[in-house]
Design an enzyme around this catalytic site. Structure first.
Site, PDB file in Angstrom:
ATOM      1  N   CYS A 274    -120.834  14.870   8.654  1.00 48.43           N
ATOM      2  CA  CYS A 274    -122.108  14.241   8.438  1.00 48.43           C
ATOM      3  C   CYS A 274    -122.456  15.136   6.986  1.00 48.43           C
ATOM      4  O   CYS A 274    -121.988  14.988   6.109  1.00 48.43           O
ATOM      5  CB  CYS A 274    -123.040  14.404   9.549  1.00 48.43           C
TER       6      CYS A 274
ATOM      7  N   HIS B 167    -119.910  11.786  13.728  1.00 50.68           N
ATOM      8  CA  HIS B 167    -119.713  12.938  14.096  1.00 50.68           C
ATOM      9  C   HIS B 167    -118.612  12.890  15.370  1.00 50.68           C
ATOM     10  O   HIS B 167    -118.756  12.528  16.488  1.00 50.68           O
ATOM     11  CB  HIS B 167    -121.032  13.214  15.184  1.00 50.68           C
TER      12      HIS B 167
ATOM     13  N   GLU C  34    -117.001  15.018  16.997  1.00 49.41           N
ATOM     14  CA  GLU C  34    -117.168  15.972  18.150  1.00 49.41           C
ATOM     15  C   GLU C  34    -117.593  15.409  19.398  1.00 49.41           C
ATOM     16  O   GLU C  34    -117.440  15.914  20.523  1.00 49.41           O
ATOM     17  CB  GLU C  34    -117.851  17.189  17.511  1.00 49.41           C
TER      18      GLU C  34
END
Length: 555
Positions: free
Chosen positions: A388, A514, A516
């Protein structure tokens, strides 16, 4: 129910007492995992007692990271734990705040739906809370409900009253209460103390809730004598006092709960006996790899909110997952980006690391330090992962130091700069309301043939979760490509840059989304697994640049 859909969905309510941050979310998620291993369809929801409609406008320093779901909900970080443990994607309906409840009640009142009634906490607010719980029932055998805050908080009272009513309505055999409480060790006395737990349970009972099971957070093992004392004074069975000790990895907790028979007791109390025994062999093997890895790598995470690791909770967990995939331990150092003031300082700070990750964030503070760290990683061949804001700063650094655009920046940070290589999305130009106005949730990304990203994912298109307003400025795309930056992932219509990489670097990837948020301990995210693999490679003296052939951009 699985195989018998006409049966009643069961509910498990998890409350907490004495102090906050005891780990209700981890406890709920761990129990959820055990029930999943028994073949149950499980979902978990959290009621947060604050008045914000969602955590999207709250400071990461106060509330930790904002977890984003596929459907674009900005939620509490505990939903990340839920997803990682039960390996199921959750949604807006899984995180309800007091603000959302009151917003719905007031909206209905304004529309005249209460037919002139005086709108009150009971029954209108409690009915709204109960309605939120019922909405999750059709797709689930078991709904685990975590109540945020602690017993005694004035903010939590409507939720506690709602679950008290709810159990009465659906039948005691269809719902249980689990209370998580602290059993502190007093060093001066040399013993654990049960009084805080007794008082917490008494306060819960005063509002009409008798816990069926107690989970006791403790530093030390609890003796049988202590457990019997807790059971006697808190009016629960001896076997219903479950110990939750501090452990090196949160992924051990389902195993510890199972050893004490928590899942068996829950199944018995909910009338679900006869289900298959859980097969925890894969989970146990995964935990073993975390606790006893064959090697270690050191990763520097350079961000804005490093003083509170919860601000990057999903990044932290995804790095651990990347370690699981490579059978190595990942030692993470959280470095404030404003430490990176000069080339010399940067070289000194990063000398012992095997990889650099720059995560997301908002605001201009610390950006120049990120640029210094990224430049060092790019020029030295140190594996770099930008997420990001991390990708956006990588773009700015490349524009300044490779393309020669010295006054390049993001229009978020420097609106008057000559070269805004990162700019506000077209659809955001005239929006001033901060709540839920970003590009949020899962969007598809098309990967370029022959790119490193395509090789890592091993598929031509992926879906990833976003949370941002600014994008790579398309006016500069041709210049980026001419100077050697590969645009390896684009939106399906080609209008947005999603992934960039450097072909002449061992591992240099930035992504606008993102990743994750979708990583699981049982299924590490491909980008994190590959990044840690590159860090393992970087640990050897043979580190250097390598070039890949036959690469096309996603265009």
């Amino acid at each position: 129910m699985s195989g018998s859909s006409n049966q009643q969905t069961r509910y498990i309510f998890v409350t907490g007492g004495v102090v906050s941050s005891l780990g209700k979310g981890i406890a709920a998620a761990s129990l959820g995992r055990l029930l999943v291993e028994r073949g149950m369809r499980v979902t978990i929801m959290k009621f947060d007692p604050y008045l914000n409609v969602d955590p999207g406008t709250m400071s990461p320093f106060q509330h930790g990271e904002v977890f984003v779901t596929d459907d674009g909900a900005e939620t509490d970080l505990d939903l990340g734990h839920y997803e990682r443990f039960i390996d199921r994607s959750l949604a807006q309906a899984n995180n309800i705040t007091t603000g959302r409840i009151y917003l719905s009640v007031i909206t209905k009142e304004r529309r005249g739906e209460y037919l002139g009634s005086t709108v009150q906490v009971i029954p209108h607010v409690t009915d709204e809370i109960k309605g939120a719980m019922k909405r999750l029932a059709p797709e689930s055998d078991v709904v685990i409900v975590e109540i945020g805050g602690t017993v005694g908080d004035i903010e939590s009272l409507p939720f506690l009253e709602a679950i008290r009513q709810f159990r009465h309505e659906i039948g005691r055999e269809n719902a249980i209460f689990i209370h998580l409480t602290l059993v502190p060790f007093i060093a001066a006395a040399g013993e654990v103390k049960t009084k805080p737990t007794q008082h917490s349970v008494r306060e819960l009972m005063e509002i009409g809730i008798q816990p069926d099971i107690l989970i006791c957070r403790t530093e030390r093992a609890l003796s049988e004598e202590v457990k019997r004392k807790i059971a006697l004074f808190c009016n629960v069975e001896f076997g219903a006092v479950i110990e939750s000790r501090d452990v090196p990895s949160i992924y051990q907790i389902p195993l510890l709960f199972h050893e004490q028979g928590l899942d068996e007791r829950v199944m018995h109390k909910l009338g679900l006996l006869g289900r298959r025994a859980p097969d925890l062999s894969k989970w146990r093997s995964m935990v073993e790899r975390i606790l006893h890895p064959h090697g270690k790598v050191k990763i520097a995470v350079i961000g804005k909110y490093t003083g509170l690791v919860d601000s990057y909770k999903s990044v932290q967990e995804a790095l651990i997952h990347g370690g699981i995939a490579n059978d190595v331990g990942v030692e993470v150092s959280w470095l404030a980006s404003d430490l990176f003031t000069t080339k010399e300082k940067t070289r000194e700070l990063l000398a012992d690391f095997h990889g650099v990750l720059v995560p997301g964030g908002f605001g201009v503070r610390g950006v120049e330090g990120m640029l210094e760290a990224i430049r060092y990683a790019r020029e030295s061949g140190l594996p770099f992962f930008g997420i990001c804001l991390g990708m956006q700063t990588a773009i700015i650094e490349f524009a300044r130091n490779v393309m020669g655009l010295s006054d390049s920046h993001s229009s978020e940070f420097a609106p008057e700069c000559n070269d805004a290589v990162i700019s506000l999305m077209e659809g955001q130009q005239h929006i001033t309301d901060m709540g839920g106005t970003m590009r949020l949730g899962a969007y598809p990304c098309r990967l370029g043939v022959g790119t490193q990203a395509a090789a890592i994912y091993a598929t031509p298109q992926v879906s990833e979760r976003h949370r941002h307003r600014y994008e790579v400025n398309n006016k500069y795309r041709d210049q980026f490509v001419e100077h050697g930056l590969t645009l390896s992932g684009l939106s399906p219509d080609g209008s947005l840059v999603e992934i960039v990489e450097l072909q002449t670097h061992p591992w240099f990837i930035g992504c606008q989304f993102h990743p994750e948020l979708q990583s699981r301990p049982t299924r590490p995210h491909p980008l994190f697994a590959s990044f840690i693999a590159a860090a393992v490679q970087a640990k050897s003296p043979a580190r250097g640049s390598r070039k890949r052939a036959s690469v096309e951009t996603a265009e």
